[in-house]
Design a protein around this motif. Sequence first.
Motif, PDB file in Angstrom:
ATOM      1  N   THR A  79       0.746  -1.060   0.107  1.00 41.76           N
ATOM      2  CA  THR A  79      -0.050  -0.027   0.123  1.00 41.76           C
ATOM      3  C   THR A  79       0.793   1.380   0.089  1.00 41.76           C
ATOM      4  O   THR A  79       0.486   2.044  -0.628  1.00 41.76           O
ATOM      5  CB  THR A  79      -1.018   0.045   1.215  1.00 41.76           C
ATOM      6  N   ALA A  80       2.041   1.360   0.851  1.00 40.81           N
ATOM      7  CA  ALA A  80       2.860   2.521   0.717  1.00 40.81           C
ATOM      8  C   ALA A  80       3.574   2.705  -0.678  1.00 40.81           C
ATOM      9  O   ALA A  80       3.618   4.118  -0.981  1.00 40.81           O
ATOM     10  CB  ALA A  80       3.590   2.406   2.000  1.00 40.81           C
ATOM     11  N   ASP A 122      -3.817  -7.306  -7.983  1.00 40.64           N
ATOM     12  CA  ASP A 122      -5.043  -6.825  -7.939  1.00 40.64           C
ATOM     13  C   ASP A 122      -5.063  -5.316  -7.298  1.00 40.64           C
ATOM     14  O   ASP A 122      -5.837  -4.641  -7.632  1.00 40.64           O
ATOM     15  CB  ASP A 122      -5.774  -8.057  -6.946  1.00 40.64           C
ATOM     16  N   GLU A 123      -4.332  -5.403  -6.025  1.00 44.73           N
ATOM     17  CA  GLU A 123      -4.415  -4.063  -5.442  1.00 44.73           C
ATOM     18  C   GLU A 123      -4.038  -3.031  -6.461  1.00 44.73           C
ATOM     19  O   GLU A 123      -4.606  -1.726  -6.232  1.00 44.73           O
ATOM     20  CB  GLU A 123      -3.671  -4.105  -4.150  1.00 44.73           C
ATOM     21  N   ALA A 124      -2.715  -3.115  -7.032  1.00 48.54           N
ATOM     22  CA  ALA A 124      -2.463  -2.097  -8.043  1.00 48.54           C
ATOM     23  C   ALA A 124      -3.279  -1.791  -8.907  1.00 48.54           C
ATOM     24  O   ALA A 124      -3.675  -0.628  -9.268  1.00 48.54           O
ATOM     25  CB  ALA A 124      -1.039  -2.742  -8.462  1.00 48.54           C
ATOM     26  N   ILE A 129      -2.735   0.930 -11.478  1.00 54.09           N
ATOM     27  CA  ILE A 129      -1.278   0.722 -11.747  1.00 54.09           C
ATOM     28  C   ILE A 129      -0.620  -0.551 -12.027  1.00 54.09           C
ATOM     29  O   ILE A 129      -1.241  -1.527 -11.581  1.00 54.09           O
ATOM     30  CB  ILE A 129      -0.419   1.209 -10.114  1.00 54.09           C
ATOM     31  N   GLY A 130       0.104  -0.620 -12.955  1.00 58.98           N
ATOM     32  CA  GLY A 130       0.534  -2.076 -13.425  1.00 58.98           C
ATOM     33  C   GLY A 130       1.911  -2.365 -12.556  1.00 58.98           C
ATOM     34  O   GLY A 130       2.676  -1.546 -12.074  1.00 58.98           O
ATOM     35  N   LEU A 131       2.107  -3.503 -12.416  1.00 61.53           N
ATOM     36  CA  LEU A 131       3.434  -4.150 -11.641  1.00 61.53           C
ATOM     37  C   LEU A 131       4.159  -4.857 -12.623  1.00 61.53           C
ATOM     38  O   LEU A 131       3.885  -5.516 -13.723  1.00 61.53           O
ATOM     39  CB  LEU A 131       2.975  -5.100 -10.491  1.00 61.53           C
ATOM     40  N   MET A 158      -2.229  -7.300 -15.314  1.00 53.72           N
ATOM     41  CA  MET A 158      -1.549  -5.827 -14.831  1.00 53.72           C
ATOM     42  C   MET A 158      -0.046  -6.403 -14.314  1.00 53.72           C
ATOM     43  O   MET A 158       0.596  -5.364 -13.663  1.00 53.72           O
ATOM     44  CB  MET A 158      -2.385  -5.376 -13.804  1.00 53.72           C
ATOM     45  N   LEU A 159       0.278  -7.494 -14.687  1.00 52.32           N
ATOM     46  CA  LEU A 159       1.675  -8.050 -14.550  1.00 52.32           C
ATOM     47  C   LEU A 159       2.571  -8.289 -15.546  1.00 52.32           C
ATOM     48  O   LEU A 159       2.359  -8.862 -16.358  1.00 52.32           O
ATOM     49  CB  LEU A 159       1.821  -9.036 -13.488  1.00 52.32           C
ATOM     50  N   SER A 160       3.708  -7.496 -15.678  1.00 47.74           N
ATOM     51  CA  SER A 160       4.625  -7.899 -16.863  1.00 47.74           C
ATOM     52  C   SER A 160       6.026  -8.164 -16.177  1.00 47.74           C
ATOM     53  O   SER A 160       6.008  -8.269 -15.007  1.00 47.74           O
ATOM     54  CB  SER A 160       4.498  -6.446 -17.786  1.00 47.74           C
TER      55      SER A 160
END
Length: 254
Positions: A79-80, A122-124, A129-131, A158-160
């Motif tokens: 989260t931060a 999921d949170e991002a 926002i992607g990870l 959303m994950l690359s």
Amino acid sequence: MTGIRAGLCSVTFRALPPERIVGLAAAAGLDVIEWGGDVHVPPGDVDRAAEVARMTTDVGLAVASYGSYFRAGPEESLTAVLDSAAALGAHRVRVWAGAHGSAEASAEERHRIVTRLRQAADEAAARGIGLALEFHGGTLADTAPATLELLQEVDHPMLSTYWQPTVGAPVPVALEEFRRLGPQVSAAHVFSWWPRTERHTLRSRSALWTRFFADVAAAPQPPRDALLEFVPGDAPELLAGEAAALLGFLGRQP
């Protein structure tokens, strides 16, 4: 190469303040900066992140991404990190797949990391926002096959992943890793280490970078960013030459 942004990872100059880094990057003709979370933009310090974002855009640059040190631990909060990424205006956060190589991690550890990465994505994603995985030894994303397997297991749009030349890998091996990762690569870290972690200029490994960017130009879905990471001796005065080399490999004038 239309659409590929040339940039700098702020961790290249950890000892310099952000205002000096943005000045160097702008003077060198770069487009974007990936801001690191270890020194320049600490996770959760949203005021600092917003200040650095303003510094970046004030000189005509954009924020490419936020380089975090989130390792998908079971008790580790994202989260931060996302708070700082949002304040920066970063749409991608670089994360790490654990702290052990793919051949060393137990099945239980792998399951925990896969689950945590899926939760993190999921949170991002809920925040737009992607990870992207750090492609790096000592993690579950330490080879191209291991990275592809991990991405398939997490199975999140959303994950690359990033790509960078594996330490000690000959040119054909490094390039084959990039080709295998293909459209999963959202950004590349660009540096010349050889034969191990000895740092050299980009042009000293032109056999690698000329062929890499030829592959990028031919790719149906090339990486969004090519980011300079590390220069010999951490010397700020070398950035202009390294940026000129990168822009040249991209077919652009410095």
